[in-house]
Motif scaffolding. Structure first.
Motif, PDB file in Angstrom:
ATOM      1  N   UNK A 188     -24.875 -11.516  -7.033  1.00  0.00           N
ATOM      2  CA  UNK A 188     -23.792 -11.564  -7.505  1.00  0.00           C
ATOM      3  C   UNK A 188     -23.933 -13.130  -8.521  1.00  0.00           C
ATOM      4  N   UNK A 189     -24.560 -13.885  -8.033  1.00  0.00           N
ATOM      5  CA  UNK A 189     -24.623 -15.020  -8.738  1.00  0.00           C
ATOM      6  C   UNK A 189     -25.112 -14.752 -10.176  1.00  0.00           C
ATOM      7  N   UNK A 190     -26.516 -14.093 -10.053  1.00  0.00           N
ATOM      8  CA  UNK A 190     -27.189 -13.608 -11.165  1.00  0.00           C
ATOM      9  C   UNK A 190     -26.179 -12.847 -12.431  1.00  0.00           C
ATOM     10  N   UNK A 191     -25.611 -11.767 -11.877  1.00  0.00           N
ATOM     11  CA  UNK A 191     -24.638 -11.057 -12.565  1.00  0.00           C
ATOM     12  C   UNK A 191     -23.631 -11.764 -13.318  1.00  0.00           C
ATOM     13  N   UNK A 192     -23.093 -12.585 -12.755  1.00  0.00           N
ATOM     14  CA  UNK A 192     -22.063 -13.462 -13.297  1.00  0.00           C
ATOM     15  C   UNK A 192     -22.554 -14.589 -14.247  1.00  0.00           C
ATOM     16  N   UNK A 193     -23.808 -14.968 -13.984  1.00  0.00           N
ATOM     17  CA  UNK A 193     -24.509 -15.889 -14.730  1.00  0.00           C
ATOM     18  C   UNK A 193     -24.865 -15.271 -16.092  1.00  0.00           C
ATOM     19  N   UNK A 194     -25.255 -13.824 -15.908  1.00  0.00           N
ATOM     20  CA  UNK A 194     -25.590 -12.971 -17.153  1.00  0.00           C
ATOM     21  C   UNK A 194     -24.276 -12.912 -18.094  1.00  0.00           C
ATOM     22  N   UNK A 195     -23.307 -12.500 -17.313  1.00  0.00           N
ATOM     23  CA  UNK A 195     -21.878 -12.185 -18.156  1.00  0.00           C
ATOM     24  C   UNK A 195     -21.481 -13.624 -18.914  1.00  0.00           C
ATOM     25  N   UNK A 196     -21.474 -14.939 -18.136  1.00  0.00           N
ATOM     26  CA  UNK A 196     -21.087 -15.789 -18.869  1.00  0.00           C
ATOM     27  C   UNK A 196     -22.125 -16.339 -19.924  1.00  0.00           C
ATOM     28  N   UNK A 197     -23.439 -16.072 -19.657  1.00  0.00           N
ATOM     29  CA  UNK A 197     -24.257 -16.420 -20.913  1.00  0.00           C
ATOM     30  C   UNK A 197     -23.951 -15.674 -22.047  1.00  0.00           C
ATOM     31  N   UNK A 198     -23.359 -14.436 -21.938  1.00  0.00           N
ATOM     32  CA  UNK A 198     -22.925 -13.650 -23.297  1.00  0.00           C
ATOM     33  C   UNK A 198     -21.818 -14.200 -23.818  1.00  0.00           C
TER      34      UNK A 198
END
Length: 928
Positions: free
Chosen positions: A625-635
């Motif tokens: 979950x953290x990884x997915x959220x981080x990817x979205x935030x990075x975009x």
């Protein structure tokens, strides 16, 4: 020189008062023949000193007829016969005529008399009475007189069999001259003596047939002798022994019994004392200046007499009388009871230096015992027979009675004046005679007693795989209280002998190993049960290891050994001691605990593994979950980087705070799950250690919030008085007593509420069965807890209250509810109907209550009562009383007067309790 004194009477009739009716018929028959017989009942003048009158008449009569009936001669009759024989010694023509009455045991001391009259077939035979008339008139010319005398004397056996030698048998008592000399020297120095020896060593015979006749020969000192066996009422036995010396004249037997009971009661109340009685006897017995009191088989004071107060009163009386000089006291005491005698300090002090030991006889002394009596009746032994008998006797315990038994059998089987090898072989020798005697004794016992005999011998015989079985010494405590009466019978018959081990514990063993080899019934028992007996020998060794390692669980049975032990326990429980049964049950319990522990450990391990897997999955989901959220935030940041740089910095800070909070919560959830798991494991372990079932565990939870006690059903018992064991008159106040014995249902609530260990139920189920395996302290604690819970005064009943309630309104029942043994099964759970375990106090087929409405006062379980067994302060009490018998008891043990004692911390599957309740509030009782 012929006696020239005037002859007022033709014959003096000497007799024991119990034979007065037969002797009076003889006196009337003699008077009808023109003779003038002297019978004390006819001629003694009231108010005139009768001893002097008897002596004067005895000195002036023409002849003396000594009438011998059943039992021993009386003390005054012994004096009369001695006086007559002494006169005959001065004047050989003076007739002393033994007259044998019906049922008599001929007195061997008269064997040298030339004239015998045998009336054993009846006192009305005119032919035999005519012989008596001729003997009195010194007319021995009747043609058949000599033949009749020879026939009578031929019926007199010089051996005593299993009976002790009497004073009258002294001419046939041999082999103890050295011991008699020691006794004679000791009685000159001490007025209180103990003759000590093993069972069957001949103590009674050496005193009665050895010492007493030697004392009678003294010219300067005239002795009178009274003999008693203490029995279960030693003061009454004392009164019975001295009564004939106080009032020797014949009296009605009812009057004599009344006077004996009256004297015994006076001794118990200390209204009179033995010293004054002795002085009165010496005053009444003209010419007598010493009185000897023989207390034969004094060990009965400890084996038969149960009342400690009466026992001590008896000992104090004989100590006082001997100390003050009115009589000399001599005890015969088995060596294994010396310790008990010495435990009473006044008795121990008097026995210092006043103990004569009767040891085993040498081969030479035994040979005299065999050959000398035979020579007295002109009988002999075949060449080599005496040596053969001595070799068979050996040095086995209790050999003297067995030797006399065989000698009497040889005499009974005689074919002429020589005792033969053939007769000895026909009876099977010493060994065969012993086995035959065992079979005869066995045939006289009841079926229950016969079964008990088998169990007793399985304890005293050590089985061998080769069949070479040997004797084994067993502790009486190992054999158990239920068969002690049978053990006593076998000891009395000399088939068993008792002794005392170094540690002070009383033991029992076979009297002669020939009994093991030759008794076919015993051999059959051993053959039938050899497999179980051999297994039990192996078990004894493991039980000893367990006992001496303080019940270390490492010494318990496991695996195939435990399976085998459980099989024998189910098939042969009656042949195992309580300790052996406890050992097997502890082994079973240890195995069950180990299995349960392994099962719970496996379950705890599985729960821990599942918790670890859930934690790993949660951690993986959080990472993803953290990884997915981080990817979205990075975009999103890429698109908004320039326009919202400041906003991005605040959001990053917020996300960091939020991530820290999530990590903290995850750590808290993990800690909570771990604590919950450990708490569940602890609760499960605690309930397992307590041995709780699910229902008991739930009851424990309830006890944290509610009162869980159950009040017992009580029965009101009105006050009154009764005589306890026919000795003490006891007054009882009104009280309440439990209708039933306390059950597991009632006691478990107490144990659960206080966190105490639940008592073992032997796997018989709990519920409405009486609670077992509780100590006296457990029972007392339960009563105190229930009193606090209810505000009532519950307690253990006193011993007096218990027996008063058990006897019911009649106070005469031998068992609670009945005096008839045939009705006992309807009132009591015992060995005959228990099925080998306790029975519920309530049920579809309840036992009958006694007339107070109380159930199981006899049987089911022994019941603790409040009292200390000894007369000591409460804080010094080492043993407590139990009453009532148990599921494993025979009828004689169930009697309401029966009492046993145990250490207050003792627990057993035969012991429980019931409660008493004072008829006043608990708070008021506390204020008292």
């Amino acid at each position: 020189m012929a006696d020239q004194s005037p002859k007022e009477f033709d014959v003096f009739l000497s007799y024991h008062w119990r034979d007065r009716e037969s002797v009076e018929r003889i006196a009337r028959a003699l008077r009808n023949q023109g003779l003038k017989p002297f019978l004390d009942r006819w001629y003694l003048v009231p108010g005139r000193p009768w001893p002097q009158a008897l002596e004067q008449t005895l000195a002036s009569c023409q002849a003396v007829a000594v009438c011998i009936g059943p039992g021993e001669m009386g003390p005054w009759q012994t004096r009369e016969s001695n006086f007559a024989l002494e006169r005959q010694g001065r004047n050989a023509d003076f007739p002393v005529i033994p007259v044998l009455l019906p049922g008599s045991d001929p007195v061997l001391g008269f064997l040298g008399q030339n004239t015998w009259v045998d009336l054993r077939q009846g006192t009305d035979d005119p032919g035999v009475l005519s012989l008596l008339v001729g003997a009195i008139r010194s007319d021995v010319s009747a043609p058949d007189l000599a033949e009749r005398i020879r026939a009578t004397r031929a019926t007199l056996c010089p051996f005593r069999g299993l009976l002790y030698f009497r004073e009258e048998d002294a001419p046939f008592f041999f082999g103890r001259q050295a011991t008699i000399g020691h006794l004679y020297a000791a009685i000159k120095q001490h007025r209180f003596l103990a003759v000590v020896g093993a069972s069957g060593s001949g103590k009674s015979s050496v005193v009665r047939a050895g010492l007493v006749p030697q004392l009678r020969q003294e010219k300067d000192t005239i002795w009178d002798v009274a003999t008693l066996f203490p029995g279960d009422e030693p003061l009454k036995a004392l009164a019975r022994a001295v009564s004939p010396l106080l009032e020797p004249q014949a009296m009605d037997e009812i009057d004599r019994l009344v006077k004996i009971n009256k004297l015994a009661d006076a001794l118990a109340r200390q209204d009179v004392n033995l010293h004054d009685i002795g002085l009165q006897i010496l005053e009444k017995q003209s010419g007598t200046n010493r009185l000897l009191l023989i207390v034969d088989q004094a060990e009965e004071l400890y084996t038969v007499a149960k009342n400690d107060h009466i026992r001590r009163r008896f000992i104090d009386e004989i100590l006082d009388a001997s100390e003050r000089g009115s009589c000399t006291v001599m005890l015969t005491l088995r060596g294994d009871f010396v310790g008990k005698a010495l435990s009473y300090r006044p008795l121990s002090d008097r026995l210092q230096g006043a103990q004569i030991n009767v040891g085993s006889m040498t081969r030479t002394e035994l040979e005299q015992t065999i050959t000398s009596p035979a020579r007295r009746v002109e009988m002999s032994f075949a060449d080599g027979l005496v040596a053969r008998i001595l070799d068979d006797v050996g040095d086995e315990p209790g050999h003297l009675p067995l030797l006399e038994f065989v000698l009497k059998r040889l005499w009974e089987d005689r074919q002429g004046p020589e005792l033969s090898h053939q007769a000895y072989e026909a009876m099977g020798g010493l060994q065969g005679a012993v086995a035959k005697r065992a079979e005869e004794v066995f045939a006289t016992l009841t079926p229950l007693e016969q079964d008990a005999v088998k169990r007793v011998f399985f304890h005293v015989v050590r089985a061998s795989e080769t069949g070479e079985d040997t004797s084994r010494r067993a502790a009486l405590s190992e054999i158990g209280p239920s068969v002690l009466e049978v053990v006593k019978k076998l000891v009395d018959e000399r088939l068993l002998v008792t002794n005392r081990a170094v540690a002070g514990e009383e033991t029992v063993e076979v009297s002669h190993e020939a009994l093991i080899r030759q008794w076919h019934r015993l051999q059959g028992w051993l053959k039938e049960d050899r497999e179980s007996l051999l297994w039990r020998e192996r078990l004894r060794g493991r039980v000893n290891d367990w006992k001496y390692t303080t019940q270390d669980e490492g010494t318990l049975l496991r695996g195939a050994l435990l399976v085998e032990a459980q099989r024998w326990l189910s098939q042969k429980a009656e042949m195992l001691t309580n300790q052996e049964q406890d050992y097997i049950r502890h082994s079973v319990e240890a195995r069950e605990r180990a299995v349960l522990a392994e099962r719970e450990l496996a379950q705890a391990k599985r729960l821990a593994e599942e918790a670890t897997k859930r934690e790993d999955a949660e951690r993986a989901r959080a990472t993803a979950a953290e990884q997915a959220q981080k990817a979205a935030e990075d975009a999103w940041l890429v698109q908004e980087a320039r326009a919202q740089e400041a906003e991005r910095a605040r959001e990053l800070e917020a996300r960091r705070v939020e991530a820290a909070e999530r990590a903290r919560r995850r750590k808290w959830y993990f800690s909570l799950a771990l604590v919950s798991l450990l708490l569940a494991i602890w609760i499960i372990t605690w309930f397992w250690q307590k041995g709780y079932t699910v229902d008991q565990a739930w009851l424990k939870v309830e006890s944290l919030f509610f009162e869980i006690h159950q009040e017992p059903d009580m029965v009101s018992v009105p006050g009154g008085t009764f005589r306890m064991r026919d000795v003490d008159l006891v007054t009882i106040k009104s009280f309440e007593l439990g209708k039933y014995e306390v059950t597991f249902d009632e006691y478990d609530r107490f144990a659960i509420a206080l966190g105490r260990r639940l008592p073992e139920d032997q796997r018989w189920d709990r519920g409405q069965r009486p609670v077992i395996n509780v100590s006296w302290g457990d029972a007392k604690a339960y009563a105190e807890w229930l009193s606090v819970q209810t505000g009532k005064r519950y307690r253990l009943p006193t011993e007096f209250e218990w027996e008063y309630a058990a006897r019911g309104t009649t106070k005469k029942d031998e068992w609670s509810g009945t005096s008839m043994e045939s009705e006992l099964k309807g009132y009591a759970v015992n060995y005959d109907n228990s099925g080998g375990k306790t029975q519920p106090v309530r049920g579809d087929k309840p036992r009958k209550p006694n007339d107070y409405g109380l159930h199981d006062m006899s049987g089911n379980v022994w019941e603790w009562v409040q009292d200390c067994y000894e007369e000591v302060n409460e804080e010094n009490c080492s043993t407590r009383v139990i009453r009532g018998g148990s599921w494993n008891s025979i009828p004689v043990t169930l009697r309401v007067s029966n009492r046993l004692r145990f250490n207050p911390v003792y627990r057993s599957n035969t012991i429980g309790f019931r409660l008493a309740h004072d008829l006043e509030p608990y708070s008021q009782a506390l204020n008292h």
